[in-house]
Design an enzyme around this catalytic site. Structure first.
Site, mmCIF file in Angstrom:
data_model
loop_
_atom_site.group_PDB
_atom_site.id
_atom_site.type_symbol
_atom_site.label_atom_id
_atom_site.label_comp_id
_atom_site.label_asym_id
_atom_site.label_seq_id
_atom_site.Cartn_x
_atom_site.Cartn_y
_atom_site.Cartn_z
ATOM 1 N N SER A 110 -11.140 -1.090 -4.214
ATOM 2 C CA SER A 110 -12.396 -0.482 -4.666
ATOM 3 C C SER A 110 -12.436 1.006 -4.294
ATOM 4 C CB SER A 110 -13.597 -1.222 -4.064
ATOM 5 O OG SER A 110 -13.500 -1.274 -2.649
ATOM 6 N N ASP A 151 -1.911 1.804 -4.550
ATOM 7 C CA ASP A 151 -3.228 1.507 -5.130
ATOM 8 C C ASP A 151 -3.602 2.527 -6.202
ATOM 9 O OD1 ASP A 151 -3.083 -0.318 -3.111
ATOM 10 O OD2 ASP A 151 -4.636 0.598 -1.868
HETATM 11 C C1 GLA Z 1 -3.247 -0.793 1.268
HETATM 12 C C2 GLA Z 1 -2.717 0.625 1.087
HETATM 13 C C3 GLA Z 1 -1.485 0.624 0.185
HETATM 14 C C4 GLA Z 1 -0.445 -0.390 0.649
HETATM 15 C C5 GLA Z 1 -1.086 -1.748 0.928
HETATM 16 C C6 GLA Z 1 -0.114 -2.721 1.542
HETATM 17 O O1 GLA Z 1 -3.729 -1.296 0.064
HETATM 18 O O2 GLA Z 1 -3.694 1.460 0.532
HETATM 19 O O3 GLA Z 1 -0.932 1.916 0.111
HETATM 20 O O4 GLA Z 1 0.243 0.086 1.790
HETATM 21 O O5 GLA Z 1 -2.216 -1.644 1.771
HETATM 22 O O6 GLA Z 1 0.898 -3.025 0.653
#
Ligand code: GLA
Length: 340
Positions: A110, A151
């Protein structure tokens, strides 16, 4: 568009099918942008970036020359301020409202969706990779969490009908079609935030391993014996094996070998539980229950961990709880008249 045009920007959330805690070592991940969205409806006017949110009591008002996003109040405005700061005084000013169908603090990105939507609203004009890189810097600045690029890039570069195999070193995005006749189901387990979690400690452990055996994305398992600290060695082993699982998963998914793909998801969860210590007892129970359910190919925790959601790959209609999610295209700017 004129200066006071009404606009809509829309950024999806993401679920990661496999490849967690690999991105910040330049490893492989296989997330997909999902049909849950953060929208900003706004109008270009004023001399600040002013946002209300349907989900938050307090409004956000950020100056284009904001310099310290991490202290902005209310706290949700830090993600907005982090993005605005990355425009170095050049963000377009607007007044708008945020609404979202992405559960907040559930490991479905989010915060990254809010960042990407804000950047588009502020007038970002580059490609998906540059958008993701700007928003990753914004997140680190706003939250202090040393996150990777997964993400923001999966949200910016989503491809309808496909998951995205991302090489976080070369920053290439390869669409992998989700076969027909399969459901991706997300189940919520527990709210969490990565700020204040052990996420930073995991990043540090991987850096410690790399100082001994070099980049984990290139390392082989036989190098692990050079790492004397047993915790650092376990973390490194997870990353090396998880990269391999992502490669195998992309191949099995594309070939429609869903049983094999599901087994890789379960192995990934076991590794995150045993070697990386990012699962929780509640997530373990959820994954065990799912994996034992007829019609479920596999399941695992998804994202940073310490709570959040689990994800399952299933036969159509196999589960009666959770949300079936569908892969969608990346974040976009939509003029109000074209708004869905
Ligand atoms: C979070 C972080 C990502 C990644 C994940 C684990 O979502 O924002 O960059 O490291 O954890 O895979």
């Amino acid at each position: 568009m004129t200066a006071d045009t009404a606009f809509l920007v829309r950024a999806p959330g993401r679920v990661n099918l496999i490849g967690d805690h690999t991105d910040y070592t330049g490893g492989l991940v296989l997330p997909m942008a999902i049909d849950r969205y953060t929208d900003i409806r706004g109008r270009y006017s004023g001399e600040t970036i002013a946002l209300t949110s349907i989900d938050e009591a307090l409004a956000v008002d950020v100056c284009p020359d904001v310099t310290d996003p991490a202290v902005v109040e209310p706290a949700w405005g830090r993600y907005v301020a982090g993005v605005v700061a990355e425009f170095h005084g050049q963000a377009r000013c607007f007044r708008g409202e945020v609404s979202t169908t992405i559960p907040i603090g559930a490991g479905l990105s989010s915060s990254a969706a809010l960042e990407v939507a804000t950047a588009l609203a502020c007038g970002f004009g580059g490609d998906a990779l540059a958008l993701a890189q700007l928003c990753r810097r914004a997140e680190i600045r706003a939250s202090g969490v040393p996150c990777g690029i997964m993400d923001q890039l999966s949200i910016a570069a989503g491809v309808a009908g496909h998951a995205t195999l991302i090489d976080c070193h070369s920053l290439t995005v390869e669409p992998v079609a989700l076969p027909d006749g399969v459901d991706v189901v997300v189940q919520f387990v527990k709210h969490r935030t990565l700020a204040g979690s052990e996420y930073g400690d995991r990043v540090a452990s991987c850096a410690a391993a790399e100082a001994i055996i070099g980049p984990l994305r290139l390392a082989t398992l036989d190098r692990l014996m050079e790492i004397t600290d047993p915790v650092v060695r376990r973390r490194a082993r997870h990353v090396i094996e998880e990269n391999e699982r992502v490669r195998d998963f992309a191949v099995t998914l594309a070939a429609g070998e869903l049983g094999a793909a599901g087994a890789l998801m379960v192995a990934s969860h076991e590794s995150l539980r045993e070697l990386f210590d990012t699962s929780t007892p509640m997530m373990d129970v959820a994954v065990r229950t799912l994996a034992a359910t007829p019609g479920v190919y596999g399941a695992r925790m998804t994202g940073g961990g310490f709570g959040g959601c689990v994800v399952a790959l299933t036969e159509p209609g196999a589960l009666s709880s959770g949300w079936i999610v569908h892969p969608v295209g990346g974040a976009a700017f939509v003029a109000a008249n074209d708004a869905p």
